[in-house]
Structure formats: structure tokens, C-alpha cells
Design a protein around this motif. Structure first.
Motif, mmCIF file in Angstrom:
data_model
loop_
_atom_site.group_PDB
_atom_site.id
_atom_site.type_symbol
_atom_site.label_atom_id
_atom_site.label_comp_id
_atom_site.label_asym_id
_atom_site.label_seq_id
_atom_site.Cartn_x
_atom_site.Cartn_y
_atom_site.Cartn_z
ATOM 1 N N ASN A 110 175.125 -28.159 41.353
ATOM 2 C CA ASN A 110 174.259 -28.923 40.459
ATOM 3 C C ASN A 110 174.046 -30.380 40.832
ATOM 4 O OD1 ASN A 110 173.873 -26.884 38.102
ATOM 5 N ND2 ASN A 110 176.078 -26.846 38.506
ATOM 6 N N THR A 111 174.936 -30.936 41.652
ATOM 7 C CA THR A 111 174.811 -32.350 42.031
ATOM 8 C C THR A 111 174.410 -32.507 43.490
ATOM 9 O OG1 THR A 111 176.506 -32.959 40.394
ATOM 10 C CG2 THR A 111 175.985 -34.576 42.102
ATOM 11 N N ASP A 112 175.153 -31.836 44.382
ATOM 12 C CA ASP A 112 174.936 -32.013 45.820
ATOM 13 C C ASP A 112 173.817 -31.130 46.368
ATOM 14 O OD1 ASP A 112 177.177 -33.590 45.542
ATOM 15 O OD2 ASP A 112 178.553 -32.105 46.396
ATOM 16 N N GLY A 113 173.557 -30.019 45.713
ATOM 17 C CA GLY A 113 172.596 -29.065 46.262
ATOM 18 C C GLY A 113 173.101 -28.392 47.532
ATOM 19 N N SER A 114 174.418 -28.369 47.707
ATOM 20 C CA SER A 114 174.993 -27.772 48.915
ATOM 21 C C SER A 114 175.388 -26.324 48.726
ATOM 22 C CB SER A 114 176.220 -28.575 49.360
ATOM 23 O OG SER A 114 177.216 -28.576 48.342
ATOM 24 N N ALA A 115 175.310 -25.829 47.499
ATOM 25 C CA ALA A 115 175.600 -24.427 47.204
ATOM 26 C C ALA A 115 174.420 -23.831 46.464
ATOM 27 C CB ALA A 115 176.864 -24.298 46.369
ATOM 28 N N SER A 116 174.058 -22.622 46.824
ATOM 29 C CA SER A 116 172.899 -21.973 46.217
ATOM 30 C C SER A 116 173.230 -21.445 44.829
ATOM 31 C CB SER A 116 172.439 -20.807 47.102
ATOM 32 O OG SER A 116 171.466 -20.032 46.453
ATOM 33 N N SER A 117 172.434 -21.827 43.850
ATOM 34 C CA SER A 117 172.635 -21.305 42.493
ATOM 35 C C SER A 117 172.319 -19.819 42.422
ATOM 36 C CB SER A 117 171.752 -22.073 41.501
ATOM 37 O OG SER A 117 170.378 -21.911 41.817
ATOM 38 N N ALA A 118 171.501 -19.320 43.351
ATOM 39 C CA ALA A 118 171.094 -17.915 43.327
ATOM 40 C C ALA A 118 172.254 -16.966 43.591
ATOM 41 C CB ALA A 118 169.995 -17.672 44.360
ATOM 42 N N THR A 119 173.314 -17.447 44.247
ATOM 43 C CA THR A 119 174.422 -16.553 44.578
ATOM 44 C C THR A 119 175.475 -16.479 43.480
ATOM 45 O OG1 THR A 119 175.774 -18.250 45.678
ATOM 46 C CG2 THR A 119 174.115 -17.105 47.020
ATOM 47 N N LEU A 120 175.363 -17.303 42.442
ATOM 48 C CA LEU A 120 176.407 -17.332 41.417
ATOM 49 C C LEU A 120 176.549 -15.993 40.710
ATOM 50 C CD1 LEU A 120 175.783 -20.847 39.811
ATOM 51 C CD2 LEU A 120 177.619 -20.181 41.371
ATOM 52 N N GLY A 121 175.475 -15.244 40.607
ATOM 53 C CA GLY A 121 175.538 -13.945 39.948
ATOM 54 C C GLY A 121 175.755 -12.794 40.903
ATOM 55 N N MET A 122 176.048 -13.078 42.159
ATOM 56 C CA MET A 122 176.207 -12.038 43.171
ATOM 57 C C MET A 122 177.663 -11.638 43.370
ATOM 58 S SD MET A 122 173.701 -13.247 46.289
ATOM 59 C CE MET A 122 171.915 -13.400 46.107
ATOM 60 N N GLY A 123 177.848 -10.425 43.874
ATOM 61 C CA GLY A 123 179.131 -10.020 44.417
ATOM 62 C C GLY A 123 179.211 -10.448 45.868
ATOM 63 N N GLY A 124 180.392 -10.338 46.458
ATOM 64 C CA GLY A 124 180.574 -10.809 47.830
ATOM 65 C C GLY A 124 179.637 -10.153 48.829
ATOM 66 N N SER A 125 179.475 -8.832 48.739
ATOM 67 C CA SER A 125 178.621 -8.116 49.690
ATOM 68 C C SER A 125 177.167 -8.549 49.596
ATOM 69 C CB SER A 125 178.732 -6.608 49.457
ATOM 70 O OG SER A 125 180.050 -6.159 49.664
ATOM 71 N N ASP A 126 176.749 -8.975 48.393
ATOM 72 C CA ASP A 126 175.351 -9.368 48.195
ATOM 73 C C ASP A 126 174.976 -10.606 49.000
ATOM 74 O OD1 ASP A 126 175.142 -7.294 46.340
ATOM 75 O OD2 ASP A 126 175.777 -8.598 44.699
ATOM 76 N N THR A 127 175.974 -11.426 49.345
ATOM 77 C CA THR A 127 175.673 -12.665 50.069
ATOM 78 C C THR A 127 175.580 -12.462 51.579
ATOM 79 O OG1 THR A 127 178.028 -13.240 50.299
ATOM 80 C CG2 THR A 127 176.883 -14.039 48.319
ATOM 81 N N LEU A 128 176.024 -11.318 52.075
ATOM 82 C CA LEU A 128 176.101 -11.137 53.522
ATOM 83 C C LEU A 128 174.738 -11.158 54.224
ATOM 84 C CD1 LEU A 128 179.022 -8.568 53.923
ATOM 85 C CD2 LEU A 128 179.059 -11.069 54.104
ATOM 86 N N PRO A 129 173.684 -10.529 53.673
ATOM 87 C CA PRO A 129 172.388 -10.623 54.360
ATOM 88 C C PRO A 129 171.922 -12.068 54.549
ATOM 89 C CG PRO A 129 172.326 -8.847 52.771
ATOM 90 C CD PRO A 129 173.618 -9.578 52.535
ATOM 91 N N GLY A 130 172.093 -12.905 53.524
ATOM 92 C CA GLY A 130 171.715 -14.315 53.648
ATOM 93 C C GLY A 130 172.601 -15.060 54.627
ATOM 94 N N PHE A 131 173.878 -14.699 54.653
ATOM 95 C CA PHE A 131 174.805 -15.300 55.605
ATOM 96 C C PHE A 131 174.402 -14.952 57.037
ATOM 97 C CE2 PHE A 131 179.053 -14.839 57.809
ATOM 98 C CZ PHE A 131 179.279 -16.206 57.963
ATOM 99 N N PHE A 132 174.128 -13.671 57.282
ATOM 100 C CA PHE A 132 173.696 -13.249 58.615
ATOM 101 C C PHE A 132 172.350 -13.863 59.002
ATOM 102 C CE2 PHE A 132 176.089 -9.078 57.620
ATOM 103 C CZ PHE A 132 177.285 -9.631 58.025
ATOM 104 N N GLY A 133 171.521 -14.109 57.982
ATOM 105 C CA GLY A 133 170.194 -14.649 58.231
ATOM 106 C C GLY A 133 170.149 -16.159 58.405
ATOM 107 N N GLY A 134 171.313 -16.818 58.367
ATOM 108 C CA GLY A 134 171.356 -18.258 58.595
ATOM 109 C C GLY A 134 171.030 -19.099 57.382
ATOM 110 N N LYS A 135 171.187 -18.513 56.180
ATOM 111 C CA LYS A 135 170.878 -19.274 54.965
ATOM 112 C C LYS A 135 172.093 -20.054 54.461
ATOM 113 C CE LYS A 135 168.362 -18.769 50.618
ATOM 114 N NZ LYS A 135 167.678 -17.820 49.703
#
Length: 425
Positions: free
Chosen positions: A238-263
């Protein structure tokens, strides 16, 4: 009258058949072992060990029963109440409290062999201790780590942490901000279930959350040490903008495509997620394991190990513990750990060279084993309700920016203590 005698005869035959089925009539014992292994390597390791036991123990046969993590609590409760529980039960320590206090699990203190008791550290036994009894044998555990895009880190020039020189929480926040920009984020926090991750990581900063008084009753506090991790996550989003708010509702596996994609440059995940990454990462993707940030208490963090328990109703408790002891011989514990991509609790198994390789960063995870402690809440009566009704929605709203730190404190403490009080009268 003739009908009554026929009924008695049929019931007698049924009882005789049941007696034959459980092996009692011919002197053989049959144990039912319910395993929650689900990854192919892990299932294979468990089944192979069962076959090896059966080949060398003709008088005690073990039947492998496949269970599921998704439904294990309700399934076990039903089987306990119906008198059909397996003899040997695979579960996790944070799921044992209701069964232990409810009298469904055997107290293992007088049954455990000295080899097994001395091989597993006291800090691990604490995870399966409820009241004065031990109701499970903790055997697999995993630290929460940072899985990082190694190329991204190299290109940025930031200091890469090691277990010997980890980042502080403040340093982690600064580096996540430095790695962000241009639609990319330094970190993705998958916090669909935020409570255990927050509490377990907060042990590094001295956070406790739950405090037991002289009267034995537990209350919730939210002190300065408890605030460090939640504030870091909140401020990154909320302050730095260094973490995506979109991932807060995700499980760990849900973040892997974005991680692999360089997001995202980094994702906090359990150590076992390395298997998914090895299987799913694009060819040439360079990743590495980093220790979670350290606080006033260093790299300490809470864990809820996988456990093996014995049903209280089992007529073969001695044989069941002998089978558990076989499964958890150091060489076998290593096989189970490798199959699940986790760490063994046993000190002898942890020394195995296979767990100290640079490949897949096994060595990084093994170096964190000494800092693993019992998760703060797992022995607290009423914790599941506190987590589901109070803490989960409160943390979710705080991390999203919908409420501030004082409202978070109010909910966790005031509303939380009302919940716990009902279980401690």
C-alpha cells in the motif's frame, strides 16, 4: 423361535468372518496405514517402504490406505466416531489438537523407542505435545523461504542473502522496492490464507500473539514484535508499491505463472514448492532459494510438521509404533523427505549428503532447520474458530489497505479473546 436361532447363527458367522479379516484368528496382525502423500515421488516412497516392511514382517501386515489433505480432518473425525479409524494416521501437527484432546489418539510417551525419541529434537516433539501427552511423531517439516528470480537479482546488483547473513525485515522491504518498477514487482505475497504465514514468520521478530497465563488460560496480544511482519507486507502493498495487491487472494501455486513470466522478483513460499518450480518453470529459467528475512530472534520461524499418530482404539498400538519406527529410520526418513521435497526432523537424517546439495538449493533449506519451532497457535483451544472468524478477515482487510493497524489490533485482541474465552471456561 426357528427364525431367532437362524439370526443368531448368521450373526455368529459374521463375527467369525470379521475376526478372520483382522488377522486375530491366525495370529497375524493387520495394520491400516493411512497416508496423505500425494506427489508421485512421495507416494512411491511410502508404498515401497510398506512393501519392504511386509517382506520382512510376516506376522504384521500393513495395508496402505490413500487419504487426502483436502478432507483429512472431517474424514478422520467421521472414522473415529464410527470406530473405523486407521491404526497409523498421517496428518499435520496443527490438525491434531481436537483429536488429542478428544481422546481419539493414543498417548505415545510409553510406546516410543528411545532411538526415535532421542533422534528427533525436543523443539519438534513440542509440535505434537498436547497437555502432558505426545500424540504424534513429527517427521517432515518445511521452512518458508523466498523463491527468487536469480537473473533479476544478479542484474540489480543487490546483496543476495544467505542463511549466515540474511536480510533484515527492513532490508527486505528496501530491496523489494529497489527491484520494482515498470509494471514489475519486487515481491508477490500469496496470502489467500494469511494467518499461519504471518504468525510463523513473526517468530523471527519475537512475535508470539498467544500468551498463557499462570492460570493456564491463553489470551491474544498484539505487541510491537507482532507488528513487524504485518506492517512490512502492508507497506509493500500500500505504500511502496513493491508488492502486487492482486496476489493477496492467491495460493502459492497461483503466483508461479507470473513469477515465471518476469512479473515478480520473489515469492515467499514453502520449501517444497521447489518441486513445482522444477516441473513447471520454462527451460532456462534461473531461480534460487533465499532464507526468509531475520528479525530480533534471527531466522526462527514456526512450523507445523507432518506427523504419524496411532488411533486410541487400535488394538495393535505396540505394532503400530514399531511400524512408525521402521518408517522413520534415518535412511527411510531421508527417502520420505526427498519424495516430498521437505526436511526431515531427525538429526541423523538431516546429516545425509543428499540434503546438502547445491542442486535445487537443498543446502539452503537444510541450513534453516535449526531455527524451526512449534507454530505459535497449534496447541491453543479455539484457534481454528479464531483463525476463521476473526484473524483471516482482519488480516485480509489490513493487507489490502481497507483497515489500519489499530483496527487490526482491536479485532485480533478484543474479538479474538472473546472467542478463546469460550473454550477455556
Amino acid at each position: 423361535m426357528r427364525t431367532r436361532w437362524i439370526l443368531v447363527l448368521v450373526m455368529g458367522l459374521l463375527l467369525t468372518a470379521c475376526s478372520s479379516d483382522d488377522g486375530a484368528s491366525d495370529g497375524r496382525v493387520t495394520l491400516r496405514f493411512q497416508s496423505l502423500a500425494w506427489q508421485e515421488e512421495s507416494v512411491d516412497a511410502n508404498k515401497e517402504l510398506v512393501e519392504e516392511w511386509n517382506a520382512t514382517h510376516p506376522d504384521v501386515k500393513v495395508e496402505y490406505v490413500q487419504g487426502s489433505w483436502d478432507s483429512v480432518h472431517d474424514q478422520l473425525l467421521t472414522s473415529f466416531e464410527g470406530g473405523e479409524a486407521p491404526d497409523v494416521i498421517h496428518d499435520a501437527s496443527d490438525d491434531l489438537a481436537d483429536f488429542a484432546y478428544g481422546g481419539y489418539l493414543a498417548d505415545l510417551r510409553e510406546l516410543l523407542p528411545e532411538r526415535l525419541k532421542s533422534d528427533i529434537p525436543e523443539r519438534s516433539w513440542e509440535t505434537a505435545t498436547f497437555g502432558d501427552g505426545i500424540y504424534g511423531v513429527p517427521f517432515l517439516q518445511e521452512p518458508r523461504v523466498l523463491i527468487a528470480n536469480a537473473e533479476w537479482l544478479r542484474d540489480s546488483g543487490v546483496r543476495v542473502p544467505t542463511p549466515q547473513e540474511p536480510w533484515t525485515w527492513q532490508e527486505f522491504r528496501s530491496i523489494a522496492k529497489e527491484l520494482s518498477g515498470g509494471g514489475r514487482y519486487g515481491v508477490a505475497w500469496p496470502l489467500k490464507e494469511p494467518v499461519s504465514a504471518t504468525l510463523n514468520l513473526s517468530l523471527s521478530t519475537g512475535g508470539q500473539m498467544f500468551h498463557r497465563g499462570a492460570d493456564g488460560k491463553v489470551t491474544v496480544r498484539f505487541d510491537a514484535a507482532d507488528e513487524v511482519v504485518p506492517r512490512t507486507v502492508h507497506d509493500e502493498v500500500n505504500t511502496d508499491g513493491s508488492a502486487s495487491s492482486a496476489t493477496l487472494g492467491m495460493g502459492g501455486s497461483d503466483t508461479l505463472p507470473g513469477f515465471f513470466g518476469g512479473k515478480y522478483a520473489m515469492v515467499p513460499l514453502g520449501f517444497s514448492y521447489r518441486q513445482q518450480i522444477v516441473q513447471q518453470a520454462p527451460k532456462g529459467f534461473d531461480w534460487q532459494v533465499l532464507p526468509a528475512p531475520a528479525g530480533a530472534d534471527g531466522l526462527t520461524q514456526g512450523v507445523s510438521p507432518q506427523t504419524l499418530s496411532v488411533a486410541e482404539d487400535s488394538p495393535y498400538k505396540k505394532e503400530a509404533v514399531e511400524f512408525i519406527d521402521f518408517l522413520l529410520r534415518p535412511e527411510n526418513m531421508v527417502r520420505l523427505a526427498l519424495g516430498d521435497w521437505m526436511l526431515p526432523t531427525g538429526t541423523a537424517a538431516l546429516k545425509d549428503p543428499a540434503l546438502h546439495t547445491a542442486k535445487d538449493d537443498w543446502a539452503t533449506g537444510t541450513a534453516l532447520a535449526a531455527g524451526l519451532r512449534s507454530a505459535p497457535a497449534q496447541s491453543v483451544r479455539g484457534y481454528p474458530e479464531w483463525k476463521d472468524k476473526v484473524a483471516t478477515p482482519a488480516f485480509q482487510e489490513y493487507y489490502s489497505g481497507a483497515i489500519g493497524i489499530e483496527e487490526l489490533r482491536k479485532r485480533l485482541v478484543e474479538d479474538g479473546n472473546l472467542v478463546l474465552a469460550r473454550y477455556q471456561r
